[in-house]
Design a protein around this motif. Structure first.
Motif, mmCIF file in Angstrom:
data_model
loop_
_atom_site.group_PDB
_atom_site.id
_atom_site.type_symbol
_atom_site.label_atom_id
_atom_site.label_comp_id
_atom_site.label_asym_id
_atom_site.label_seq_id
_atom_site.Cartn_x
_atom_site.Cartn_y
_atom_site.Cartn_z
ATOM 1 N N GLY A 10 0.789 -1.217 0.000
ATOM 2 C CA GLY A 10 0.000 0.000 0.000
ATOM 3 C C GLY A 10 0.825 1.272 0.000
ATOM 4 N N GLU A 55 -6.024 3.583 -3.120
ATOM 5 C CA GLU A 55 -6.874 2.548 -2.534
ATOM 6 C C GLU A 55 -7.588 1.716 -3.593
ATOM 7 O OE1 GLU A 55 -10.197 2.288 1.012
ATOM 8 O OE2 GLU A 55 -10.020 4.149 -0.115
ATOM 9 N N LEU A 58 -5.382 -0.803 -5.259
ATOM 10 C CA LEU A 58 -5.102 -1.944 -4.393
ATOM 11 C C LEU A 58 -6.294 -2.909 -4.382
ATOM 12 C CD1 LEU A 58 -2.780 -2.939 -2.588
ATOM 13 C CD2 LEU A 58 -3.825 -1.686 -0.695
ATOM 14 N N VAL A 59 -7.492 -2.379 -4.335
ATOM 15 C CA VAL A 59 -8.708 -3.199 -4.403
ATOM 16 C C VAL A 59 -8.747 -3.953 -5.729
ATOM 17 C CG1 VAL A 59 -11.232 -3.091 -4.563
ATOM 18 C CG2 VAL A 59 -10.040 -1.817 -2.764
ATOM 19 N N PRO A 76 -0.858 -3.573 3.717
ATOM 20 C CA PRO A 76 -1.767 -2.513 3.319
ATOM 21 C C PRO A 76 -1.319 -1.121 3.766
ATOM 22 C CG PRO A 76 -2.879 -4.177 4.680
ATOM 23 C CD PRO A 76 -1.416 -4.449 4.726
ATOM 24 N N TYR A 79 -3.747 1.834 4.794
ATOM 25 C CA TYR A 79 -5.098 1.316 4.549
ATOM 26 C C TYR A 79 -5.468 0.192 5.517
ATOM 27 C CZ TYR A 79 -4.988 4.060 0.266
ATOM 28 O OH TYR A 79 -4.906 5.083 -0.642
ATOM 29 N N SER A 83 -9.433 1.135 5.542
ATOM 30 C CA SER A 83 -10.098 0.764 4.293
ATOM 31 C C SER A 83 -11.066 -0.400 4.424
ATOM 32 C CB SER A 83 -9.076 0.442 3.208
ATOM 33 O OG SER A 83 -9.764 0.144 2.010
ATOM 34 N N LEU A 86 -11.002 -2.247 1.039
ATOM 35 C CA LEU A 86 -9.965 -3.278 0.926
ATOM 36 C C LEU A 86 -10.365 -4.515 1.721
ATOM 37 C CD1 LEU A 86 -7.221 -4.180 -0.143
ATOM 38 C CD2 LEU A 86 -6.177 -2.997 1.819
#
Length: 150
Positions: A10, A55, A58-59, A76, A79, A83, A86
């Protein structure tokens, strides 16, 4: 069965080696990537190594892992604590998931003590520094082997 481990990183981890070296050490993310690839190769695995400060990206990486990975190792970063998006994405990934942190987050300020991701992680590696990534690769290889009856 795929033999690819996704290693997801992250925000701000691109600054490893420069950012707070007293906490995170002097090892760069490029050094960690090379170590992960070498360790995984020695165990018969490939690595898809990614870092993003965003974010949603990353998702999306978690979504891509659903069809391409036998496991996810995720640091992460910030996050971890914020998050829900996530967390929800990781809930959709059934194979093993390892949450990883370079520093011992529990020895730091209280804001770093409540991980949302830990709730759904198969395992957690905290405080081993950069070598924690290689430990996570080794652990993931074992988890995948056990999940496949070996």
């Amino acid at each position: 069965m795929t033999k690819t481990i996704f290693v997801l990183n992250g925000p701000n981890l691109n600054l490893l080696g420069q950012r707070e070296p007293a906490i995170y050490g002097k090892t760069t993310l490029a050094d960690i990537k090379a170590a992960c690839i070498a360790k995984a190769a020695s165990l018969g695995f490939d690595v898809d190594f990614r870092q993003t400060n965003f974010e949603g990206e990353l998702v999306e990486s978690v979504h891509q892992a659903r069809n391409a990975a036998c496991g996810i190792i995720i640091n992460p970063a910030g996050y971890t604590f914020t998050s829900i998006a996530l967390l929800d994405a990781l809930k959709t990934f059934d194979p093993p998931k390892i949450e990883l942190h370079i520093s011992n987050v529990h020895a730091r300020e209280e804001i770093y003590h409540n991980s949302l991701i830990s709730r759904i992680a198969t395992a957690i590696l905290i405080g081993f520094g950069a070598p924690g990534y290689e430990l996570a690769i080794d652990a993931m290889a074992g988890m995948v082997a056990r999940a496949n009856g070996h």
